[in-house]
Structures are given as structure tokens and as C-alpha cells.
Design a protein around this motif. Structure first.
Motif, PDB file in Angstrom:
ATOM      1  N   GLN A 170       0.612  -1.261  -0.283  1.00 26.87           N
ATOM      2  CA  GLN A 170       0.011   0.051  -0.534  1.00 26.87           C
ATOM      3  C   GLN A 170       1.102   1.608   0.214  1.00 26.87           C
ATOM      4  N   GLN A 172       1.830   4.654   1.567  1.00 26.66           N
ATOM      5  CA  GLN A 172       1.847   5.270   2.709  1.00 26.66           C
ATOM      6  C   GLN A 172       2.325   6.710   2.726  1.00 26.66           C
ATOM      7  N   SER A 173       2.205   7.235   4.206  1.00 32.37           N
ATOM      8  CA  SER A 173       3.393   8.497   4.423  1.00 32.37           C
ATOM      9  C   SER A 173       4.107   8.163   4.928  1.00 32.37           C
ATOM     10  N   TYR A 174       5.665   7.958   4.808  1.00 30.47           N
ATOM     11  CA  TYR A 174       7.163   7.971   5.936  1.00 30.47           C
ATOM     12  C   TYR A 174       7.006   9.187   6.141  1.00 30.47           C
ATOM     13  N   SER A 181       4.527   0.730   1.392  1.00 29.24           N
ATOM     14  CA  SER A 181       5.107  -0.425   2.266  1.00 29.24           C
ATOM     15  C   SER A 181       4.055  -1.959   2.460  1.00 29.24           C
ATOM     16  N   GLN A 224      -1.021  -0.098   9.614  1.00 30.27           N
ATOM     17  CA  GLN A 224      -0.771   1.667   9.663  1.00 30.27           C
ATOM     18  C   GLN A 224      -0.475   2.464  10.247  1.00 30.27           C
ATOM     19  N   TYR A 226       0.861   6.649  10.589  1.00 31.25           N
ATOM     20  CA  TYR A 226       0.707   7.467  11.416  1.00 31.25           C
ATOM     21  C   TYR A 226       1.313   8.832  11.450  1.00 31.25           C
TER      22      TYR A 226
END
Length: 554
Positions: A170, A172-174, A181, A224, A226
Motif C-alpha cells: 500500500q 502510505q506516508s512516512y 509498505s 498502518q 501515522y
């Protein structure tokens, strides 16, 4: 409250510098030395013991909080579980009677990616972006994370070693940047995984590996990230216990559904939730008997499969085997709401009940989505993706819309529903190898499948932009006539519009000799002449060189 023998002790709520005089004592192992390590978020820390606790013992934790104006003592306790070590067996999936369709490439012979069949070409109403999937290994090809285009052409594939699988690729923002990820590890025949979470940047460079703590392994079902550099991940904890009260063996075992909140900077466990602490085994719809409640194959009464941290700090959890979606209190982890299952706290409207469901999410507008498998064993006529709305005043839930596949399918495991920015939904049909996009009113806008018996745990549509850290690949082979053909590809690149071939008598003196518009993952470019050295350049839509292959002898 139970914990694994190698557990950390999480202390949340005040900065670590305000926590003092922590003492940890086991009823059998005595006093434990250790270190209090601060969380990067600044709101607590984990006491990490130097040695593990003993199974079955009672552990008491004491300490002092240095609060403004006074000190305040605290104390709590927990019990250490009897772990159930599982045999080292990798899950075996039913093989097809015919070989899996695999795409192969002249310029990238190491890539043998499952063929994608497009049954419904993307329409004008379809969302932009690529399809993210993770395919399992088959008898004649590896599994791994995969990205492909609307026409089924491969964008990126990362083949994994034998017996290593991937799920849940997926976007995501890291650390404020887009990242991919996915989970990778060993699939167990008991229905969960033992592995780790991988995070890659937009050049496909690995920038983080996230592991579960407290002696557990990251599970395949959900991960997930955050904005505060925390992440939620699922884990499974097989526990040796007496199950005679539910008609199973006294010398039996149960699989505890667990999730952890991880501090991504330190790897510490900020909090850990166990289904066995909050949900009665009797709430399950799975059948416990001597065959599936023994120590070698523990009874999976809960089967946690999705996690979501809600804006108010509560957590949403989906459990396949209780047929319920739970919301958990922010500070306590106590169950606040049960949607469905044997003891629903809300009144279920017509068509809202799920069975063996996956991937429950609350949307920003308050609607709830879920993939309702309804199968294995079969409860509903077919699998479906649903959208519901909970009325908090009347505590009732209503079905807003549902999406079904044509022809009908019953997906016994896996599956997801992704709500897109324009209101469309992307649905991965789990063990059934279909990946479809629908409009909000149920019109099929795009349909594809991976070649059987491959399957993808979930499917996502995302606008992904990447420029690989690796170089483009080039191969030259004889053509149909006397002239050779150059084959160019760049695994993972998304901005290539065309290719340019350079040739010359020396690897340092090359000039353009041919070009071609990009045509799928690999582009064939007919050549003229017989210069000994060749190189290929990837160009974007404006003609800018994005990358160059290593020169080769043609």
C-alpha cells in the motif's frame, strides 16, 4: 491481563523523565533489572527488562511519577502467558492443474511476474493511478509485491525468495513523504503470518524495517503508519491453555489476536492489546474441536485482520471469526461498541450483518466500509463489499450500498474495499483473484485478475510516482531479419515516455541511433548497423534523460 515472557512494560502519559524508581518483580523470577527508554513522541517510555519472565508468573510493576508540586506512586500487575511454540511449517496452497501464467522479459530475465488479465478496460470514469497488489508464490514462480497499469502491463515487481510471501502492498506516508509498505515473511497453515513490515521510498530503497515487539512477530493482516511516527500492526500469539469449557481439549491451545502500537524511531511497543483480555472465546463463530485446538494447530477464535486509529483516539478492529467490528476505548482498550457478532451493541438493519469479514474502515464522512466474505463455511450467497452508516442517537446501523462481483464469487479468505477520492471504490476479492473498480452507484469501471492460482490479499489504486535507484536494463537479441532488436525496461519507473538507443565503437563514445515510444514494461526497438557497444536512455515526456543503462556489447 496476560503478556509474553519477553514483554516490555509500556508506561504512557507523561514524559519518560518524569517516571522514576521503576521496580519490576516476578512472583517466580524475583526482581528484574532493566532500562527505561523514552518514546520519540515524548509521552512515556518502555521499561525493557534484561531477562524474560517465567510463564504463568504474576508480575508487579511499581514506580513514581514526578508531577508538578508532588510525586505520585503507581502500581499495577499482569500475568505471563504459557506460550505455545508452533512447528516450523510453511503454508501450502492448492496448486492449479495448469501452470500459472507468467510474463517474462528479455531485458529482465530475473522477473517472472504473474500475468494480469484485464477483463474490463478502464473507462473514462475510472480513477487515475496504478494498481498495487501482492501475489503469492506458485509452483513455477515467486511471489512478491507488484504494481501494474490499467492495461495489465507490469510497472514493478519484487520477487521474493522461496517460502517468503508478501501481503498488503500500500501507499502510505512516512516522515512526510510517499512510501510503499508491505508485509513479508512466512505464511503459516494456521492462517496468519510471521514476518516484518518493509518500507521503501519512491526510489525503491528500503528505508525502514518494522518488527513487532515483546517476542511476537508482525502478522500479514494490517500495518498502518501515522504522522507522529507511530504505526499499528497485527500479531498473533498462540497460548497453551485449558479449553475444556468450550468442548475442546484440556491440553489445548488458542491463538490470541493482538495489535501493537510501535514507535517507529525506537522500535519500542507503546501499547499492546490482546483479544483474550477483552473478548470471550464463546463469542466466536469458529468451531473448536480436537482437530483445531491442539498445541500444533491452536484454535483461532478471533482472527484480527484490520486496524484503524480513529480521530478521537479510539481504535477500530475487525475480527473475522467473531463476525464483529469493534471500537476500543482510547485509554483503556476496553470494547466500547460491537457491530455484529453474537452480542452486537447496535441494532443491525437489513443486510448489515457480516460473516467472516475483513478490512473494516471508518471514512471521514462517518460511513463504515467492510469486505463481507460470507464464506468458509458459507453463510451468504456470495461475497460483497458494503458501505454502512451508524446512527449514534438510535444505535442502529443501516446498509447504504453494496458491491458484488459478476459472476458471483465466494471468497473464503482475504479481501478489501478502498474508497477513492472521486467516490469510486477499488475492491480486491481476496482468494478469488479479481481486482475491480466500481463507481459509487455500482457500475464496473475496471476489472482485472491475476493468473490462477495466484491471488492478492488486498488491492489498491494509487497515483504512484517513482524513479528507481537502479539503472534501466538493456538486452540485445537477433531480430526476425538480419538486424538485431534492443529490449529496454526499468523495473518500477513510472515517468518513462520513450527510449533512445546509443551506439558506438567504444563504450565512451556513443551516439543516438534509434528511438521508440515506451510500449509497456519492456519496449522492443529495432536496430540498424553493427556498432559493438550499445546503451539505452529512458526519457520523460519532455525528452529529459531520466536514467541510462550500463553500456553493453551488442
Amino acid at each position: 491481563m496476560v503478556a509474553a515472557p519477553s514483554t516490555q512494560i509500556s508506561l504512557l502519559g507523561v514524559p519518560a523523565r518524569e517516571i522514576a524508581a521503576v521496580s519490576v518483580t516476578g512472583s517466580r523470577t524475583g526482581a528484574h533489572e532493566g532500562r527505561l527508554i523514552a518514546y520519540s513522541q515524548g509521552d512515556g517510555g518502555s521499561f525493557v527488562p534484561q531477562r524474560p519472565f517465567s510463564a504463568g508468573e504474576h508480575v508487579t510493576v511499581r514506580g513514581t511519577l514526578h508531577l508538578p508540586g508532588a510525586g505520585k506512586q503507581f502500581q499495577y500487575s499482569f500475568t505471563v502467558a504459557h506460550e505455545d511454540p508452533l512447528p516450523d511449517i510453511t503454508a501450502k496452497y492448492k496448486q492449479s492443474t495448469s501452470p500459472v501464467g507468467l510474463d517474462s522479459f528479455h531485458s529482465a530475465p530475473e522477473l517472472r511476474a504473474p500475468t494480469v488479465h484485464v477483463s474490463t478496460p478502464a473507462t473514462a470514469g475510472s480513477s487515475p493511478g496504478e494498481i498495487l497488489a501482492t501475489v503469492y508464490a506458485s509452483a513455477n514462480g515467486p511471489g512478491g509485491p507488484m504494481i501494474f497499469e490499467d492495461d495489465g502491463q507490469l510497472v514493478w515487481f519484487k520477487p521474493l525468495p522461496a517460502k517468503i510471501s508478501a501481503t498488503n502492498l500500500q501507499l502510505q506516508s512516512y516522515e512526510g513523504r510517499p512510501a510503499l509498505s508491505w508485509w513479508q515473511g512466512k505464511l503459516l497453515p494456521q492462517g496468519f503470518g510471521e514476518g516484518e513490515e518493509i518500507i521503501d521510498d519512491s526510489a525503491y530503497r528500503q528505508i525502514a524495517v518494522v518488527r513487532a515487539g515483546n517476542g511476537l512477530h508482525a502478522d500479514l493482516h494490517d500495518f498502518q503508519i501515522y504522522a507522529d511516527n507511530t504505526a499499528l500492526l497485527t500479531a498473533y500469539d498462540p497460548v497453551h491453555c485449558d479449553l475444556a469449557a468450550i468442548g475442546a481439549p484440556a491440553d489445548g491451545a488458542v491463538t490470541d489476536g493482538v495489535f501493537q502500537e510501535i514507535d517507529l524511531k525506537t522500535g519500542l511497543v507503546r501499547r499492546e492489546w490482546h483479544a483474550l483480555d477483552h473478548v470471550a472465546i464463546a463469542e466466536t463463530h469458529a468451531e473448536a474441536n480436537a482437530g483445531d485446538a491442539r498445541t500444533g494447530f491452536p484454535f483461532d477464535f478471533f482472527h484480527i485482520n484490520s486496524l484503524q486509529l480513529l480521530p478521537d483516539g479510539e481504535t477500530m478492529v475487525s475480527a473475522r471469526n467473531t463476525w464483529a467490528i469493534y471500537t476500543l476505548g482510547a485509554g483503556t482498550g476496553q470494547v466500547l461498541t460491537r457491530i455484529g457478532g453474537k452480542h452486537s451493541t447496535v441494532k443491525m438493519g437489513p443486510g448489515t450483518s457480516t460473516a467472516w469479514q475483513h478490512d473494516a474502515r471508518t471514512l471521514p464522512n462517518g460511513e463504515i466500509t467492510a469486505f463481507d466474505n460470507g464464506s468458509e463455511p458459507k453463510v451468504h450467497p456470495q461475497s460483497r463489499a458494503i458501505v454502512e452508516r451508524l446512527n449514534p442517537v438510535t444505535d442502529t446501523i443501516a446498509l447504504i450500498r453494496q458491491f458484488t462481483h459478476s459472476p458471483p464469487v465466494s471468497a473464503g479468505t482475504q479481501g478489501n474495499i478502498q474508497t477513492l477520492a472521486n467516490g469510486n471504490v477499488m475492491i480486491g476479492w481476496g482468494v478469488e483473484p479479481f481486482l475491480d473498480e466500481y463507481s459509487a452507484d455500482g457500475q464496473l469501471l475496471f476489472g482485472a485478475s491475476v493468473a490462477a492460482p495466484s491471488q492478492s490479499y488486498r488491492a489498491f489504486r494509487e497515483a504512484w510516482s517513482a524513479e528507481p535507484a537502479s539503472s534501466p536494463a538493456l538486452a540485445v537479441e537477433p531480430g526476425g531479419g538480419s538486424s538485431p532488436v534492443a529490449y529496454a525496461s526499468w523495473n518500477g519507473a513510472t515517468q518513462v515516455a520513450s527510449w533512445r538507443v546509443l551506439a558506438g565503437r567504444s563504450s565512451r563514445r556513443l551516439a543516438p541511433v534509434a528511438s521508440a515510444a515506451r510500449s509497456g514494461f519492456e519496449t522492443a526497438i529495432p536496430l540498424r548497423g553493427s556498432e559493438p557497444w550499445l546503451q539505452v536512455q529512458a526519457l520523460d515526456a519532455s525528452g529529459t534523460v531520466l536514467g541510462s543503462s550500463t553500456p553493453i556489447r551488442g
